[in-house]
Design a protein around this motif. Structure first.
Motif, PDB file in Angstrom:
ATOM      1  N   CYS A 284       9.090  -0.488  -5.031  1.00 16.09           N
ATOM      2  CA  CYS A 284       8.258  -1.336  -4.173  1.00 16.09           C
ATOM      3  C   CYS A 284       8.814  -2.757  -4.212  1.00 16.09           C
ATOM      4  O   CYS A 284       9.679  -3.064  -5.029  1.00 16.09           O
ATOM      5  CB  CYS A 284       6.801  -1.321  -4.639  1.00 16.09           C
ATOM      6  SG  CYS A 284       6.558  -2.047  -6.273  1.00 16.09           S
ATOM      7  N   HIS A 286       8.150  -5.830  -5.498  1.00 11.85           N
ATOM      8  CA  HIS A 286       7.306  -6.502  -6.497  1.00 11.85           C
ATOM      9  C   HIS A 286       7.910  -7.884  -6.793  1.00 11.85           C
ATOM     10  O   HIS A 286       8.459  -8.126  -7.872  1.00 11.85           O
ATOM     11  CB  HIS A 286       7.243  -5.635  -7.757  1.00 11.85           C
ATOM     12  CG  HIS A 286       6.155  -6.032  -8.692  1.00 11.85           C
ATOM     13  ND1 HIS A 286       5.919  -5.378  -9.881  1.00 11.85           N
ATOM     14  CD2 HIS A 286       5.221  -7.014  -8.638  1.00 11.85           C
ATOM     15  CE1 HIS A 286       4.907  -5.935 -10.508  1.00 11.85           C
ATOM     16  NE2 HIS A 286       4.475  -6.937  -9.774  1.00 11.85           N
ATOM     17  N   PHE A 334       1.999 -17.092  -1.771  1.00 12.70           N
ATOM     18  CA  PHE A 334       1.879 -15.952  -0.854  1.00 12.70           C
ATOM     19  C   PHE A 334       2.439 -14.679  -1.491  1.00 12.70           C
ATOM     20  O   PHE A 334       1.830 -13.601  -1.398  1.00 12.70           O
ATOM     21  CB  PHE A 334       2.610 -16.259   0.450  1.00 12.70           C
ATOM     22  CG  PHE A 334       2.642 -15.101   1.403  1.00 12.70           C
ATOM     23  CD1 PHE A 334       1.522 -14.757   2.162  1.00 12.70           C
ATOM     24  CD2 PHE A 334       3.790 -14.325   1.531  1.00 12.70           C
ATOM     25  CE1 PHE A 334       1.549 -13.674   3.031  1.00 12.70           C
ATOM     26  CE2 PHE A 334       3.825 -13.243   2.399  1.00 12.70           C
ATOM     27  CZ  PHE A 334       2.700 -12.911   3.148  1.00 12.70           C
ATOM     28  N   LEU A 335       3.609 -14.780  -2.138  1.00 13.91           N
ATOM     29  CA  LEU A 335       4.231 -13.615  -2.774  1.00 13.91           C
ATOM     30  C   LEU A 335       3.367 -13.077  -3.909  1.00 13.91           C
ATOM     31  O   LEU A 335       3.242 -11.863  -4.089  1.00 13.91           O
ATOM     32  CB  LEU A 335       5.623 -13.979  -3.303  1.00 13.91           C
ATOM     33  CG  LEU A 335       6.685 -14.307  -2.244  1.00 13.91           C
ATOM     34  CD1 LEU A 335       7.985 -14.732  -2.901  1.00 13.91           C
ATOM     35  CD2 LEU A 335       6.921 -13.129  -1.313  1.00 13.91           C
ATOM     36  N   TRP A 337       0.120 -13.428  -4.065  1.00 10.29           N
ATOM     37  CA  TRP A 337      -1.100 -12.890  -3.440  1.00 10.29           C
ATOM     38  C   TRP A 337      -0.881 -11.498  -2.861  1.00 10.29           C
ATOM     39  O   TRP A 337      -1.658 -10.575  -3.084  1.00 10.29           O
ATOM     40  CB  TRP A 337      -1.555 -13.870  -2.349  1.00 10.29           C
ATOM     41  CG  TRP A 337      -2.712 -13.387  -1.505  1.00 10.29           C
ATOM     42  CD1 TRP A 337      -3.855 -12.776  -1.950  1.00 10.29           C
ATOM     43  CD2 TRP A 337      -2.828 -13.484  -0.084  1.00 10.29           C
ATOM     44  NE1 TRP A 337      -4.684 -12.482  -0.879  1.00 10.29           N
ATOM     45  CE2 TRP A 337      -4.080 -12.904   0.272  1.00 10.29           C
ATOM     46  CE3 TRP A 337      -2.024 -14.009   0.925  1.00 10.29           C
ATOM     47  CZ2 TRP A 337      -4.517 -12.835   1.592  1.00 10.29           C
ATOM     48  CZ3 TRP A 337      -2.459 -13.948   2.227  1.00 10.29           C
ATOM     49  CH2 TRP A 337      -3.697 -13.362   2.556  1.00 10.29           C
ATOM     50  N   LYS A 338       0.225 -11.328  -2.121  1.00  9.74           N
ATOM     51  CA  LYS A 338       0.438 -10.095  -1.370  1.00  9.74           C
ATOM     52  C   LYS A 338       1.237  -9.026  -2.113  1.00  9.74           C
ATOM     53  O   LYS A 338       1.167  -7.845  -1.769  1.00  9.74           O
ATOM     54  CB  LYS A 338       1.154 -10.404  -0.047  1.00  9.74           C
ATOM     55  CG  LYS A 338       0.253 -11.000   1.021  1.00  9.74           C
ATOM     56  CD  LYS A 338      -0.780  -9.978   1.484  1.00  9.74           C
ATOM     57  CE  LYS A 338      -1.622 -10.516   2.627  1.00  9.74           C
ATOM     58  NZ  LYS A 338      -2.661  -9.546   3.039  1.00  9.74           N
ATOM     59  N   PHE A 339       2.019  -9.424  -3.126  1.00 13.76           N
ATOM     60  CA  PHE A 339       2.957  -8.469  -3.723  1.00 13.76           C
ATOM     61  C   PHE A 339       2.786  -8.293  -5.230  1.00 13.76           C
ATOM     62  O   PHE A 339       3.719  -7.857  -5.902  1.00 13.76           O
ATOM     63  CB  PHE A 339       4.392  -8.902  -3.410  1.00 13.76           C
ATOM     64  CG  PHE A 339       4.729  -8.860  -1.945  1.00 13.76           C
ATOM     65  CD1 PHE A 339       5.131  -7.685  -1.339  1.00 13.76           C
ATOM     66  CD2 PHE A 339       4.623 -10.011  -1.171  1.00 13.76           C
ATOM     67  CE1 PHE A 339       5.441  -7.651   0.012  1.00 13.76           C
ATOM     68  CE2 PHE A 339       4.931  -9.992   0.183  1.00 13.76           C
ATOM     69  CZ  PHE A 339       5.344  -8.800   0.779  1.00 13.76           C
ATOM     70  N   THR A 340       1.617  -8.622  -5.756  1.00 14.73           N
ATOM     71  CA  THR A 340       1.353  -8.363  -7.175  1.00 14.73           C
ATOM     72  C   THR A 340       0.828  -6.948  -7.343  1.00 14.73           C
ATOM     73  O   THR A 340      -0.142  -6.557  -6.699  1.00 14.73           O
ATOM     74  CB  THR A 340       0.335  -9.372  -7.741  1.00 14.73           C
ATOM     75  OG1 THR A 340       0.898 -10.689  -7.693  1.00 14.73           O
ATOM     76  CG2 THR A 340      -0.013  -9.032  -9.185  1.00 14.73           C
ATOM     77  N   TYR A 341       1.502  -6.183  -8.208  1.00 15.63           N
ATOM     78  CA  TYR A 341       1.098  -4.801  -8.459  1.00 15.63           C
ATOM     79  C   TYR A 341       0.843  -4.608  -9.956  1.00 15.63           C
ATOM     80  O   TYR A 341       1.524  -5.220 -10.785  1.00 15.63           O
ATOM     81  CB  TYR A 341       2.181  -3.820  -8.011  1.00 15.63           C
ATOM     82  CG  TYR A 341       2.508  -3.904  -6.542  1.00 15.63           C
ATOM     83  CD1 TYR A 341       1.685  -3.322  -5.595  1.00 15.63           C
ATOM     84  CD2 TYR A 341       3.657  -4.575  -6.102  1.00 15.63           C
ATOM     85  CE1 TYR A 341       1.981  -3.401  -4.232  1.00 15.63           C
ATOM     86  CE2 TYR A 341       3.965  -4.656  -4.751  1.00 15.63           C
ATOM     87  CZ  TYR A 341       3.126  -4.064  -3.822  1.00 15.63           C
ATOM     88  OH  TYR A 341       3.419  -4.153  -2.486  1.00 15.63           O
ATOM     89  N   TYR A 370      -2.330 -17.547  -9.723  1.00 16.57           N
ATOM     90  CA  TYR A 370      -1.938 -18.615  -8.799  1.00 16.57           C
ATOM     91  C   TYR A 370      -1.695 -19.930  -9.533  1.00 16.57           C
ATOM     92  O   TYR A 370      -0.795 -20.685  -9.170  1.00 16.57           O
ATOM     93  CB  TYR A 370      -3.020 -18.814  -7.735  1.00 16.57           C
ATOM     94  CG  TYR A 370      -3.319 -17.559  -6.947  1.00 16.57           C
ATOM     95  CD1 TYR A 370      -2.393 -17.022  -6.065  1.00 16.57           C
ATOM     96  CD2 TYR A 370      -4.535 -16.897  -7.097  1.00 16.57           C
ATOM     97  CE1 TYR A 370      -2.660 -15.874  -5.346  1.00 16.57           C
ATOM     98  CE2 TYR A 370      -4.824 -15.743  -6.385  1.00 16.57           C
ATOM     99  CZ  TYR A 370      -3.882 -15.227  -5.518  1.00 16.57           C
ATOM    100  OH  TYR A 370      -4.143 -14.076  -4.822  1.00 16.57           O
TER     101      TYR A 370
END
Length: 472
Positions: A284, A286, A334-335, A337-341, A370
């Motif tokens: 993915c 990440h 943004f990264l 927020w949207k791409f944390t797994y 953040y």
């Protein structure tokens, strides 16, 4: 001082191996049975040791290629003929684990040779600095810990460092072969074979870039603007790639290109990079893995990356280029927020330190991830700043390879950071002796704590009688 360097190196290696043997003995007494991933690796190695190489004997839970098992058999099997030991002894858990201890000795020597090759030898104090740097990286906590378990880390490190060393000496066919051996230990090591090829390309580009700058110094007015340097480099790369003569020089990398084709063939035939159980190893984007690596590097290299003067320089640069840093901060937020797994193993396996880092830092408050963004940016800048002695093209190759290696990994595990960290640390200028002693002392303390906790602070899960231990 230089004439005594061999004595310093021999003393450091001997003392490290002696301490490692004592720790290995303690591990062997405490762990009579396979632990963690060893429950897959050790039985598979023992099947190979007994001569069972058929695919029907392969454990489908194993996701790496059989490099570790093949090398282990090649190392321990001759003991049957040389010493007359039984197969039961030769293929025992202790003997197989000892293979990684042998790899650790090889890694120590390779690190020393790499420091001699990478770092300039023009200072009186550089001898002791090289030996201290070697010793420090040899006992780097995350790497050193896995020397005592039957994991792929030590062997993977050995063949990747060996490939890098051969690349630096210009022996590219040997380097590509060793890169293939590293790939047999862990598939992602193919990226570090690409890095070796990139090292060759970066060297050629740097030479051409210097020549180009000298030519244009008096002929053309300088390009001005916030991205002037970037535009100049882009123009140079476009012009360079248009020349057939320049491209033909890159044929030096043909062994790596051949290795790349073999890797592509493997991916096509296998249907992906991972073999065996793929359910827990899905790729993915990440992006925060980069931030975690920056933080990891800042933590373990703080004597070199963290100082009042560094912080002051960074803040002054932020103020000077506040628009750029504002944009970088927005993109980073943004990264995150949207791409944390959060991988299921990270949330469920309380034997790893990452479980507690995630639980007590990132899960405690939603805003923490953040709020850490400015620290990530500082760590990234500090790492890039420490590599400014390397050419822009070398840095470009390194960070591209770093990105490809760690960003697709969904699972946050410190083991994935070991190789890029070691390559980074090899290439920063030799730090002063005082900083190296500080770094080595910190590593020794961390190692003592982690080994003590692993060997003495055991626990049990409610639904299992097995002894569990805390580890990296």
């Amino acid at each position: 001082m230089a004439q005594h360097e061999g004595y310093y190196f021999s003393a450091a290696l001997s003392c490290t191996f002696l301490v490692s043997c004592l720790l290995f003995s303690a591990f062997s007494r405490a762990l009579r049975e396979p632990y963690m991933d060893e429950i897959f690796h050790l039985p598979q190695a023992q099947r190979y040791c007994e001569g069972h190489f058929s695919l029907s004997q392969w454990d489908p839970m194993i996701t790496t290629l059989p490099g570790l098992y093949l090398v282990s058999v090649g190392v321990v099997k001759p003991a049957i003929w040389i010493f007359g030991w039984s197969e039961h002894v030769v293929c025992s858990i202790g003997m197989l684990r000892f293979v990684n201890l042998l790899f650790s000795v090889g890694n120590f020597y390779l690190l020393y040779l790499l420091f001699r090759k990478v770092q300039p030898r023009n200072k009186v104090a550089s001898s002791i600095q090289r030996v201290l740097s070697t010793l420090t990286l040899a006992v780097f906590p995350t790497l050193y810990f896995f020397n005592f378990l039957y994991y792929t880390e030590a062997g993977s490190m050995f063949f990747t460092l060996f490939a890098y060393l051969m690349c630096l000496y210009g022996n590219h066919k040997t380097s590509a072969f060793l890169g293939f051996c590293g790939f047999m230990f862990r598939q992602t090591n193919i990226i570090w074979a690409v890095f070796c090829a990139g090292n060759v390309i970066a060297q050629k580009l740097t030479e051409a870039w210097k020549t180009e700058l000298q030519k244009k110094e008096d002929r053309l007015p300088p390009i001005k603007g916030p991205f002037a340097e970037f535009r100049k480099i882009l123009q140079f790369l476009l012009a360079y790639s248009m020349s057939f003569k320049n491209l033909s020089m890159l044929l030096l990398t043909w062994p790596y290109i051949l290795l790349g084709f073999l890797f592509c063939a493997f991916v096509v035939v296998n249907g992906g990079i991972v073999i065996g159980d793929r359910s827990s190893h899905e790729a993915c984007l990440h992006f925060p893995q980069l931030f975690y690596f920056f933080s990891f590097t800042l933590f373990f290299s703080f004597p070199h990356l963290l100082s009042p003067s560094k912080i002051k320089t960074f803040l002054s640069l932020v103020w000077k280029r506040r628009i750029l840093f504002f944009v970088v901060t927005l993109v980073s937020v943004f990264l995150v927020w949207k791409f944390t797994y959060a991988h299921k193993y990270l949330l469920a396996d309380n034997r790893h330190y990452t479980f507690y880092v995630w639980k007590r830092v990132f899960q405690r408050y939603e805003t923490v991830k953040y709020l850490l963004v400015p620290a990530y940016i500082f760590a990234g800048w500090s790492i890039a700043d420490s590599l400014k002695s390397k050419s822009i093209f070398w840095n470009l190759m390194f960070f591209i390879c770093l990105f490809i290696v760690i960003v697709p990994q969904k699972l946050l595990e410190f083991r994935y950071f070991i190789l890029p960290y070691i390559i980074y640390r090899l290439n920063i200028p030799l730090p002063p002796t005082s900083r190296l002693i500080c770094e080595l002392s910190c590593y020794a303390v961390v190692n003592f704590i982690t080994f003590f906790i692993f060997l003495n602070k055991t626990f049990q899960w409610p639904n299992s009688q097995d002894i569990q231990r805390f580890m990296w």
